[in-house]
Design an enzyme around this catalytic site. Structure first.
Site, PDB file in Angstrom:
ATOM      1  N   ASP A   1       0.864  -1.168   0.000  1.00 47.46           N
ATOM      2  CA  ASP A   1       0.000   0.000   0.000  1.00 47.46           C
ATOM      3  C   ASP A   1       0.907   1.226   0.000  1.00 47.46           C
ATOM      4  OD1 ASP A   1      -2.255   1.594   0.023  1.00 47.46           O
ATOM      5  OD2 ASP A   1      -3.242   0.463   1.603  1.00 47.46           O
TER       6      ASP A   1
ATOM      7  N   GLU B   1     -17.337   9.995   5.052  1.00 53.95           N
ATOM      8  CA  GLU B   1     -16.817   8.634   5.263  1.00 53.95           C
ATOM      9  C   GLU B   1     -15.869   8.330   4.110  1.00 53.95           C
ATOM     10  OE1 GLU B   1     -19.841   5.606   5.137  1.00 53.95           O
ATOM     11  OE2 GLU B   1     -20.833   6.465   3.391  1.00 53.95           O
TER      12      GLU B   1
END
Length: 722
Positions: free
Chosen positions: A247, A459
């Site tokens: 990542d 979110e």
């Protein structure tokens, strides 16, 4: 034979990749382990940027079809359709790549290695990135993730259409604010039963080309440098042959936050030695020193590069030009009429009808002269798209969709009502200045359509949202700001009312459940979302979506956010009744089940075939989602037994009065459970099989007035599965 099954050709690609790597200097080798891989002109290797995104459409690189967010696609419960959408995404991806290559444009978000799908389990509704996933269930996530991979990668005998990447491996679902330093403590049972199945399916069945490691630690080891995850499980246990990518900037977390190494060289060495091949970031620049200091064997570096160049060869984008059918895909397919049609279908399929008291829906436009549309998401483009999105040539908001659909048939009045959250509108000091407007619209309207919820500013991913909440996570499950106050005014007006929720996660809409006659969950429905919702509201389309997540009544019902045990989480382990349960969703028509039969009463390695006849007993065409759940009742009592779990799905489109026989195969694995050591076993005892259009839970029965059909099968002895 597909490329992924053509071992001879794969060996040839690896041989060519090995020959290429052998010609490189150490400096050149190191340069190719970074996501911005530079050209090596003397070897005829063009520059390549590995970083691209395609979560629900080609993202961040100009015009592309913006499909519903992943959680919305999950609500279709439709494996075939998910592959169709992914195939469309890779078609646009190839078209854009072909166009960009003609102009020598090799920048970020311009390649064919898409870092999608996200197959993490949405274990807690507070997690900001949950809308990137296919929901809370390992089985559903496995099936949809697998088919998304197949859609992206294609079925050519010689080439990958695009390279998919299953992320984030593994045990990753918040909190976002802690992800760079967090150790996800998890039992072997939960690891294998909940967090790994979707990755396993993508690897073993989907032959996914890449896997991305997560930021967090598991069992003390950072995921991008974990021997257990990357070597023992991924490569040895599952036989993964592709490449592993970190990542982004996760490897620097090893020494900056996880404190498992002390220097960048140690961090780069740990990642490379344990199986990470490609670095999204810059830490692998330190591999030059690591090899020179004998911290990393150059043979291991060569192994990583062979995997990376093999991927580029599979895509047909490395050296000499070859006959590749995907090179012929023209740019004209991007944002085409066919793509917009598919996108509208996707948006329509993902909507879930949560409540329809008194059959208020579908609305009859001939009965109304004035319709009031109220709410902060009614005219919001941002509420259509979620995150990791592309750029659509046109966005149709809910308000616009209703205006387009109704035309001059009746008047549409609009009020934003309030900001999306308490701080989202700096002009409004108290939040009440628009409430009088809401009251007036209710007075003037024959029916009120409220559009509430969230967007990706409330979110989302840590560092990618800039919201007032916790790095993208939600503090609770409530409608933020003054939204519920607006809803109370609407309810008090006595006018027929419909609530449309646009969000990527579950909201505790207890007031609406008690006081608003009709509720639709629209997710982030994509660029065509407003058109799709209008079609559903007025009965042009029958809703068919089912919830891929549980809607709770309060965050107080949940364990601590940092607790990764599945005890008390999701429909599989929760003990209380849900507000709206997993697998639930209403229709404008009705379906009846009959003539159920199971091919055997005893579980064997051949599995069991479940047969059922489904009939549309209503007056409108519709699509039923046939669901099969299995509940284990072992003879010998076992700890941590899950509730009935989804183990089979089938979509069934029926006209009024039409019947169809549906067959769903339950392999032996459908009855198996992981034990505390991570071993998969079918235990001696009884297994209940439930078949219907919903789960077998009490709350589903209350909401629908229906029961599912229940049968028992038996395992005469305990059997292990390899």
């Amino acid at each position: 034979m597909e490329l992924t099954e053509n071992q001879e050709l794969l060996q040839e690609y690896r041989k060519r990749a090995k020959e290429l790597v052998e010609k490189m200097t150490l400096e050149e080798k190191v340069s190719q382990t970074l996501y911005m891989a530079p050209a090596i002109e003397r070897l005829g290797i063009p520059a390549y940027n590995w970083w691209n995104e395609a979560l629900h459409g080609v993202a961040r690189a100009g015009t592309a079809t913006v499909f519903p967010q992943a959680i919305g696609l999950a609500a279709t419960f439709d494996e075939d359709f998910i592959e169709k959408v992914a195939d469309a995404i890779s078609t646009e991806g190839r078209a854009k790549f072909n166009m960009q290559a003609r102009y020598e444009d090799r920048d970020i978000y311009k390649g064919l290695t898409f870092w999608s799908p996200n197959v993490n389990i949405f274990r807690d509704p507070r997690w900001g990135r949950g809308h990137e996933t296919f929901g809370e269930d390992p089985y559903l996530t496995s099936r949809l993730g697998l088919r998304f991979v197949k859609g992206l990668q294609g079925h050519d005998k010689k080439y990958l259409k695009a390279a998919a990447c299953a992320k984030h491996f593994a045990v990753h679902s918040g909190p976002e604010a802690l992800r760079h330093q967090f150790d996800a403590v998890v039992s072997k049972q939960d690891l294998y039963e909940t967090y790994l199945p979707a990755f396993r399916a993508c690897v073993k069945e989907g032959h996914v080309e890449a896997v991305m490691g997560a930021y967090n630690r598991v069992g003390g080891a950072p995921c991008c440098g974990s021997k257990e995850l990357l070597q023992d499980i991924l490569r040895k246990e599952w036989g993964f042959k592709g490449h592993v990518v970190s990542d982004c900037w996760a490897i620097q977390d090893f020494h900056l936050w996880h404190n498992v190494t002390k220097t960048p060289v140690e961090s780069a060495s740990m990642a490379m030695n344990n199986g990470c091949d490609l670095n999204c970031g810059s830490m692998f620049e330190n591999l030059l020193m690591a090899v020179q200091d004998n911290r990393v064997d150059e043979a291991r570096l060569d192994e990583a590069l062979i995997a990376l160049f093999t991927t580029r060869m599979k895509l047909g984008i490395l050296t000499e030009k070859e006959e590749n059918p995907f090179d012929e895909i023209p740019y004209s397919v991007v944002d085409s009429k066919e793509m917009r049609k598919l996108n509208l279908e996707a948006a329509e399929k993902c909507v879930v009808l949560l409540k329809n008291e008194g059959g208020l829906l579908p609305l009859d436009k001939t009965k109304y002269r004035t319709i009031g549309v109220i709410g902060p998401n009614a005219d919001s483009r941002r509420a259509l798209v979620g995150n990791y999105e592309g750029t659509a040539s046109r966005y149709v908001t809910v308000l616009e969709g209703l205006q387009d659909y109704l035309g001059e048939a009746c008047r549409v009045l609009y009020s934003q009502g309030c900001g999306l959250s308490a701080q989202s509108d700096p002009i409004i000091k108290t939040g009440k200045e628009r409430l009088s407007e809401v009251q007036e619209l209710c007075t003037l309207s024959d029916v009120v359509i409220a559009c509430m919820g969230l967007d990706a500013g409330l979110e989302g991913e840590e560092g990618d949202t800039g919201n007032e909440f916790a790095s993208g996570d939600k503090p609770d499950l409530n409608l933020p700001g003054f939204q519920e106050e607006v809803l109370k005014i609407i309810a008090a007006s006595g006018k027929p009312a419909v609530l449309i929720l646009l969000s990527g996660s579950a909201l505790a809409v207890n007031f609406a459940d008690a006081h608003i006659p009709a509720i639709l969950q629209g997710w982030y429905p994509g660029a065509q979302g407003g058109r799709a919702i209008a079609n559903i509201l007025f009965g042009e389309v029958n809703p068919q979506g089912k919830l891929p997540i549980t809607f709770y009544r309060s965050a107080d019902e949940l364990p601590e956010f940092t607790d990764y045990s599945m005890e008390g989480r999701t429909y599989r382990y929760m003990k209380q009744d849900a507000l709206y349960p997993f697998g639930y969703g209403l229709s404008y028509t009705d379906f009846a089940y009959s003539e159920v039969s199971l091919s055997a009463e005893k579980i064997t390695r051949e599995g069991i075939e479940a047969m059922v006849t489904v009939e549309n007993t209503g007056a409108m065409s519709g699509t039923e989602t046939v669901q099969v759940y299995v509940k284990a009742i072992p003879k010998e009592k076992k700890p941590h037994l899950p509730n009935a779990q989804l183990k089979g799905i089938c979509k069934c489109a029926l006209k009024p009065g039409e019947k169809k026989q549906v067959s769903i195969h339950l392999p032996m694995e459908a009855f198996a459970l992981y034990d505390e050591e991570g071993s998969l076993m079918v235990h001696e005892g009884e297994y209940r099989v439930f078949i219907g259009g919903q789960g077998p839970d009490k709350r589903s029965r209350e909401l629908t007035g229906k029961t599912v059909m229940e049968y028992s099968v038996f395992a005469e002895k305990t059997m292990g599965l390899s």
